[in-house]
Design a protein around this motif. Structure first.
Motif, PDB file in Angstrom:
ATOM      1  N   ALA A  65      -2.281   4.437 -10.434  1.00 28.16           N
ATOM      2  CA  ALA A  65      -2.013   5.724 -10.278  1.00 28.16           C
ATOM      3  C   ALA A  65      -1.612   6.330 -11.551  1.00 28.16           C
TER       4      ALA A  65
ATOM      5  N   ASP B  55       0.829  -1.053  -0.048  1.00 30.01           N
ATOM      6  CA  ASP B  55      -0.066   0.145   0.118  1.00 30.01           C
ATOM      7  C   ASP B  55       0.861   1.152  -0.019  1.00 30.01           C
ATOM      8  N   THR B  56       0.589   2.146  -0.879  1.00 27.99           N
ATOM      9  CA  THR B  56       1.389   3.351  -1.225  1.00 27.99           C
ATOM     10  C   THR B  56       0.824   4.614  -1.434  1.00 27.99           C
ATOM     11  N   VAL B  57       1.330   5.665  -1.090  1.00 28.88           N
ATOM     12  CA  VAL B  57       0.678   6.804  -1.620  1.00 28.88           C
ATOM     13  C   VAL B  57       1.845   7.461  -2.716  1.00 28.88           C
ATOM     14  N   TYR B  58       1.244   7.480  -4.132  1.00 30.03           N
ATOM     15  CA  TYR B  58       2.267   7.836  -5.060  1.00 30.03           C
ATOM     16  C   TYR B  58       1.959   9.273  -5.313  1.00 30.03           C
TER      17      TYR B  58
ATOM     18  N   THR C 170      -1.226   6.399   8.131  1.00 25.67           N
ATOM     19  CA  THR C 170      -2.532   6.850   7.278  1.00 25.67           C
ATOM     20  C   THR C 170      -3.519   7.167   8.632  1.00 25.67           C
ATOM     21  N   ASP C 171      -4.581   7.662   8.216  1.00 27.49           N
ATOM     22  CA  ASP C 171      -5.577   7.820   9.203  1.00 27.49           C
ATOM     23  C   ASP C 171      -5.968   6.647  10.130  1.00 27.49           C
TER      24      ASP C 171
ATOM     25  N   HIS D  99      -3.413   7.102  -3.495  1.00 26.04           N
ATOM     26  CA  HIS D  99      -3.154   6.036  -2.338  1.00 26.04           C
ATOM     27  C   HIS D  99      -3.743   4.670  -3.293  1.00 26.04           C
ATOM     28  N   THR D 100      -2.793   3.874  -3.604  1.00 26.24           N
ATOM     29  CA  THR D 100      -2.860   2.519  -4.166  1.00 26.24           C
ATOM     30  C   THR D 100      -1.819   1.763  -3.996  1.00 26.24           C
TER      31      THR D 100
ATOM     32  N   ILE E 279       2.813   3.575   6.029  1.00 24.41           N
ATOM     33  CA  ILE E 279       3.007   3.253   4.592  1.00 24.41           C
ATOM     34  C   ILE E 279       4.127   4.132   3.721  1.00 24.41           C
TER      35      ILE E 279
ATOM     36  N   GLU F 184      -1.689  13.295  -5.055  1.00 26.95           N
ATOM     37  CA  GLU F 184      -1.392  12.155  -4.333  1.00 26.95           C
ATOM     38  C   GLU F 184      -2.410  10.886  -4.657  1.00 26.95           C
TER      39      GLU F 184
ATOM     40  N   ARG G 192       4.984   6.973   1.072  1.00 31.02           N
ATOM     41  CA  ARG G 192       4.714   8.146   0.017  1.00 31.02           C
ATOM     42  C   ARG G 192       5.842   8.182  -0.816  1.00 31.02           C
TER      43      ARG G 192
END
Length: 425
Positions: A33, A15-18, A145-146, A26-27, A151, A24, A153
């Motif tokens: 992305a 799980d990554t934020v690209y 994450t919330d 998130h996938t 994860i 951004e 970024r």
């Protein structure tokens, strides 16, 4: 059609934020992305046998709203498989497609194959390159994450600039070896347009744009055998090149050693190209060699014959008039007249008073080596005519015979120059 080409790996999809263009995504799926950001019309996934069972089902599910096709490729564990991958990739796109190449999960030699495929496709299929991207998971920062899960970024690197080095190399090679500035023009205008899109001005690339005009003129002058204009514009190139180098330093510093090869054109520069001096004569002689090295044989021989007329004018003390049509005509007539005189002498025919036909003939025929120089002039004229008539006669020379004469041409020119200048001292 805009197509995303992407390789599927076998590793775990985290799980990554690209990060893409300030946005951004998130996938765990880099292809998602890229699709959401670039919006390609089609996605082609290159899949090995291992990737098909490991990650393809999940990726297929995420990309269900996009047009996706899968292409099987081998693992690339041997040379034969590498060539097979290259063939598969290059056959997957059509003429004039726009390509976005994702090499995030390119394993082993796949990134290398990707770059070669791009260069090949641009040449063979005339594709447009939208970008070469790499999701740099390892370069990302760790965030929470919330839900409190940590994860990565990760930035998505645009590596298109590296691919453009191939284009710059081709441009410099085309200019130096074929006197063609077209590809260099394209590259300079490309980075200038990119600057304008970002800043709404072209101040950074202006020195490069200012260099384009002289470079193009020089190239055409070489191809069209215009030595006066060539050496004149070479001075402009010499003057403007330092600023252009500074501009390249700001955009792609790696190109400086490559473009520095063009600076050698400054060696042809003279302060006054319309004033005939020994220096200018040598510059023109060097320009003829450049034409020969480029394979511009007809241009080189044509210019070489004119250069022999110029040398005669210089040696005879008429350098101030060297560009006057009537003066050049008189000098050419002197060489042709001497050629006729020698022919009559060899045939023991009665000689007319050729010395009255040209203001330079008597001076030339008093040279100790005038007969040898006439022979060089005669052979040069015959070679020029043979090239100009394109073999359109029954007794035309074969290519290899003609090429041998062209190769020996520089030696004849230099001999002519040595003989006539020794007499003029």
């Amino acid at each position: 059609m805009t197509i995303l080409l992407s390789f599927i790996g076998t590793g775990r999809l985290y799980d990554t934020v690209y990060l893409l263009g300030g946005q951004e995504f998130h996938t765990p799926i880099i292809q998602e992305a890229l699709c959401r950001y670039y919006k390609p019309e089609k996605v082609i996934l290159f899949v090995t046998k291992g990737a098909r069972s490991a990650n393809l089902p999940k990726i297929r599910s995420v990309l269900s709203s996009f047009v996706v096709s899968e292409v099987d490729i081998p693992d690339g564990k041997c040379e034969e498989e590498i060539w097979e991958i290259f063939s598969i990739v290059t056959k997957s796109v059509s003429e004039k497609d726009t390509i976005l190449f994702d090499i995030t999960h390119g394993f082993r030699s796949l990134p290398f194959i990707s770059l070669l495929s791009i260069a090949y496709l641009k040449e063979i299929r005339s594709i447009s390159l939208s970008g070469v991207v790499y999701g740099a998971f390892e370069a990302g920062e760790r965030i929470k994450t919330d839900s409190g899960v940590e994860i990565s970024r990760a930035p998505v690197f645009d590596l298109t600039g590296f691919v453009s080095i191939f284009d710059w190399m081709a441009g410099v090679r085309s200019f130096l070896h074929h006197a063609d500035a077209g590809l260099l023009n394209e590259q300079v205008k490309r980075i200038s347009d990119e600057e304008f899109c970002k800043t709404q001005n072209r101040s950074g690339t202006k020195p490069l744009l200012n260099l384009l005009g002289p470079l193009s003129t020089y190239a055409e002058a070489v191809r069209l055998s215009r030595p006066v204009e060539a050496v004149s514009v070479a001075s402009l190139i010499y003057d403007r090149f330092p600023q252009a180098t500074e501009a390249i330093e700001s955009y792609t510093p790696v190109l400086n050693p490559l473009l520095s090869k063009i600076s050698d054109i400054g060696n042809f520069a003279v302060s006054e190209s319309d004033v005939l001096t020994s220096e200018l004569i040598q510059k023109q002689r060097n320009l003829i060699q450049v034409q020969l090295d480029m394979g511009l044989y007809q241009q080189a021989v044509t210019l070489g014959r004119e250069w022999m007329v110029t040398v005669l004018l210089h040696a005879a003390g008429s350098g101030r008039e060297w560009l006057l049509k009537n003066t050049r005509f008189a000098a050419e007539n002197a060489l042709t007249g001497a050629e006729k005189l020698l022919s009559r002498q060899n045939n023991k025919e009665q000689s007319d008073n050729f010395h009255q036909n040209s203001r330079f003939l008597e001076w030339f025929c008093t040279c100790d080596s005038w007969k040898e120089m006439v022979g060089i002039w005669s052979r040069t004229s015959q070679l020029r005519n043979e090239l100009a008539h394109c073999g359109m006669n029954s007794d035309s020379q074969k290519v290899q015979t003609l090429l041998k004469q062209v190769k020996n041409f520089p030696e004849s020119m230099d001999r002519y120059y040595t003989l006539i200048m020794e007499y003029s001292k």
